[in-house]
Each structure stands twice: as structure tokens, then as C-alpha cells.
Design a protein around this motif. Structure first.
Motif, PDB file in Angstrom:
ATOM      1  N   LEU A  16     -46.284  -9.001   3.787  1.00 24.22           N
ATOM      2  CA  LEU A  16     -45.370  -9.911   3.100  1.00 24.22           C
ATOM      3  C   LEU A  16     -44.247 -10.348   4.027  1.00 24.22           C
ATOM      4  O   LEU A  16     -44.097 -11.516   4.326  1.00 24.22           O
ATOM      5  N   GLY A  17     -43.442  -9.395   4.498  1.00 20.11           N
ATOM      6  CA  GLY A  17     -42.409  -9.703   5.478  1.00 20.11           C
ATOM      7  C   GLY A  17     -41.463 -10.796   5.041  1.00 20.11           C
ATOM      8  O   GLY A  17     -41.270 -11.781   5.753  1.00 20.11           O
ATOM      9  N   PHE A  18     -40.841 -10.627   3.871  1.00 16.25           N
ATOM     10  CA  PHE A  18     -40.022 -11.711   3.330  1.00 16.25           C
ATOM     11  C   PHE A  18     -38.812 -12.019   4.210  1.00 16.25           C
ATOM     12  O   PHE A  18     -38.388 -13.160   4.300  1.00 16.25           O
ATOM     13  N   LEU A  19     -38.256 -11.011   4.871  1.00 17.24           N
ATOM     14  CA  LEU A  19     -37.078 -11.242   5.708  1.00 17.24           C
ATOM     15  C   LEU A  19     -37.407 -12.031   6.968  1.00 17.24           C
ATOM     16  O   LEU A  19     -36.550 -12.677   7.546  1.00 17.24           O
ATOM     17  N   THR A  20     -38.650 -11.956   7.410  1.00 16.24           N
ATOM     18  CA  THR A  20     -39.016 -12.548   8.685  1.00 16.24           C
ATOM     19  C   THR A  20     -39.775 -13.848   8.476  1.00 16.24           C
ATOM     20  O   THR A  20     -40.788 -13.883   7.798  1.00 16.24           O
TER      21      THR A  20
ATOM     22  N   GLY B 201     -35.198 -21.719   5.468  1.00 17.07           N
ATOM     23  CA  GLY B 201     -36.118 -20.610   5.616  1.00 17.07           C
ATOM     24  C   GLY B 201     -36.305 -19.792   4.360  1.00 17.07           C
ATOM     25  O   GLY B 201     -37.408 -19.354   4.060  1.00 17.07           O
ATOM     26  N   PHE B 202     -35.230 -19.590   3.582  1.00 15.84           N
ATOM     27  CA  PHE B 202     -35.325 -18.766   2.384  1.00 15.84           C
ATOM     28  C   PHE B 202     -36.268 -19.390   1.363  1.00 15.84           C
ATOM     29  O   PHE B 202     -37.150 -18.718   0.821  1.00 15.84           O
ATOM     30  N   PHE B 203     -36.108 -20.677   1.102  1.00 17.93           N
ATOM     31  CA  PHE B 203     -36.951 -21.326   0.095  1.00 17.93           C
ATOM     32  C   PHE B 203     -38.362 -21.562   0.614  1.00 17.93           C
ATOM     33  O   PHE B 203     -39.325 -21.535  -0.163  1.00 17.93           O
TER      34      PHE B 203
ATOM     35  N   SER C 293     -44.043 -19.960   0.264  1.00 18.05           N
ATOM     36  CA  SER C 293     -45.228 -19.550   1.007  1.00 18.05           C
ATOM     37  C   SER C 293     -45.639 -18.107   0.732  1.00 18.05           C
ATOM     38  O   SER C 293     -46.830 -17.800   0.714  1.00 18.05           O
ATOM     39  N   LYS C 294     -44.658 -17.218   0.514  1.00 15.26           N
ATOM     40  CA  LYS C 294     -44.988 -15.799   0.385  1.00 15.26           C
ATOM     41  C   LYS C 294     -45.032 -15.319  -1.062  1.00 15.26           C
ATOM     42  O   LYS C 294     -45.794 -14.418  -1.399  1.00 15.26           O
ATOM     43  N   LEU C 295     -44.209 -15.914  -1.913  1.00 11.92           N
ATOM     44  CA  LEU C 295     -44.199 -15.513  -3.330  1.00 11.92           C
ATOM     45  C   LEU C 295     -44.818 -16.572  -4.240  1.00 11.92           C
ATOM     46  O   LEU C 295     -44.886 -16.390  -5.446  1.00 11.92           O
ATOM     47  N   LYS C 296     -45.225 -17.682  -3.631  1.00 14.84           N
ATOM     48  CA  LYS C 296     -45.852 -18.794  -4.389  1.00 14.84           C
ATOM     49  C   LYS C 296     -44.927 -19.283  -5.494  1.00 14.84           C
ATOM     50  O   LYS C 296     -45.357 -19.681  -6.569  1.00 14.84           O
ATOM     51  N   TRP C 297     -43.642 -19.261  -5.230  1.00 14.27           N
ATOM     52  CA  TRP C 297     -42.628 -19.623  -6.225  1.00 14.27           C
ATOM     53  C   TRP C 297     -42.732 -21.091  -6.590  1.00 14.27           C
ATOM     54  O   TRP C 297     -42.786 -21.965  -5.726  1.00 14.27           O
ATOM     55  N   GLY C 298     -42.752 -21.391  -7.881  1.00 13.22           N
ATOM     56  CA  GLY C 298     -42.793 -22.766  -8.364  1.00 13.22           C
ATOM     57  C   GLY C 298     -44.168 -23.380  -8.425  1.00 13.22           C
ATOM     58  O   GLY C 298     -44.319 -24.524  -8.855  1.00 13.22           O
TER      59      GLY C 298
END
Length: 202
Positions: A6-10, A188-190, A195-200
């Protein structure tokens, strides 16, 4: 660099390693400063340990323990007493970590706030709560049951683990330290949310 699942921070992937390094050397990036969480463990009226967390601290039961009785205070005011498997206190950075899996809210990194998320509480009305970033929080263990002597554990950023006892207090507030992250783009956050959480996505 993101080498995990996942690596959400990177936001840098292995394939982009060298262009990223070249951009860093050319000063074509921004520094993102993130709030950290300072936590003190008080036992018998004395501070016995203190910790710095980037993401969160977690008070949780051991694998074979029953639910734990917690009390939470905000700036010396009682918030709630409840039984649960645990409690998470997270920074905005940590809002996309364990607390997200426990149905906590996602906070934009620049928000001056902390998130308190109960883990499997024995109350249908108890939900995660967002509190001001300059708040002082106290989490107290008021009761625990199970076959182990100390069935409640404090975990800091998923790394350090400390056995807790009935009567122990965890006092949390914003740390004097901050962590600095290299960012290559302003969104980068959005981008990571999509891309990683498939948000929206529908």
C-alpha cells in the motif's frame, strides 16, 4: 519509496526511483511537514515512558483477552467511559492507517486535529471523534479481564509494544517534533487516495 503493498505515505514507485533522485538533486520537489504525536505512560503517579508517533498509538487487548474498560478525557473533561477491544489516537497522517480500517475518518494532512477511534466498542452509539490538534488527551485503563497478567498492550506506530496495567494513563498531545516528507507534486495526497484507496470510484 513504496516497496510494499500500500505505502500510502510514499508516492514514489520503484520504476520512478532514478527520475525522483534526479528531481531531488535539481531541487524540483517540495517538503511536506507532518505533525507527530507525543505520548507519556503514567503509572502510580509517575511518567515511566514517553513516545513519539508519526501515525498513531493503539491501546488494544492481547490475542486471548476480553474487552478492556477505558476512560477518555479531553483537556481534563470526561469524554466517555466504555468497553472495547481497544482505542486508537491518530494524527492526520495516521488517519489513513489503522484508524481508517476501524472506520475512522480520513483527514487531509494539513488539518490541525487528532482522531480518537474506538476499536469494536460495546456500544452502538460510540463513533470516532475528531478533536483539536492542540488538545490534551488522557486515556485510562479502568478494567481488564483475561488469562494474561497484562492483557492490554500499547503499540506505537505498529513498532513498539508495551504491556499496560489497570490504572495506567496515556497522556497525549501534539509533539514538538515534526516529520518532513519529500513531495514531487502538489496533489500527492489526493492522487494517493484515488490510486491506492480507490477513493471516489463507482
Amino acid at each position: 519509496m513504496n516497496l510494499g503493498s500500500l505505502g500510502f505515505l510514499t508516492e514514489v514507485r520503484l520504476a520512478n526511483l532514478y527520475p525522483t533522485l534526479e528531481g531531488w538533486c535539481a531541487n524540483c520537489c517540495a517538503i511536506d511537514e507532518r505533525t507527530m504525536l507525543h505520548t507519556e505512560l503514567w503509572r502510580g503517579g509517575k511518567c515511566v515512558s514517553d513516545f513519539e508517533a508519526v501515525n498513531d498509538i493503539v491501546l488494544s487487548k492481547s490475542a486471548i483477552a476480553r474487552m478492556v474498560e477505558f476512560a477518555i478525557e479531553l483537556d481534563s473533561m470526561l469524554v466517555a467511559r466504555f468497553r472495547a477491544d481497544g482505542v486508537i489516537v491518530a494524527t492526520p497522517t495516521g488517519s489513513t492507517a489503522y484508524t481508517l480500517a476501524a472506520n475512522g475518518p480520513i483527514l487531509v494532512p494539513g488539518v490541525d486535529a487528532l482522531v480518537i477511534t474506538p476499536i469494536c466498542p460495546h456500544l452502538l452509539t460510540l463513533r470516532p471523534i475528531v478533536v483539536p490538534g492542540d488538545a490534551s488527551l488522557t486515556l485510562r485503563i479502568e478494567g481488564q479481564s483475561g488469562s494474561m497478567p497484562n492483557p492490554t498492550i500499547l503499540t506505537v506506530d505498529g513498532q513498539q509494544a508495551v504491556d499496560l496495567r489497570v490504572g495506567d494513563e496515556l497522556r497525549c498531545h501534539r509533539s514538538e517534533y515534526a516529520v518532513k516528507l519529500v513531495r514531487l507534486g502538489g496533489n500527492g495526497f489526493f492522487d494517493a487516495l484515488r490510486s491506492k484507496l480507490k477513493w471516489g470510484e463507482r
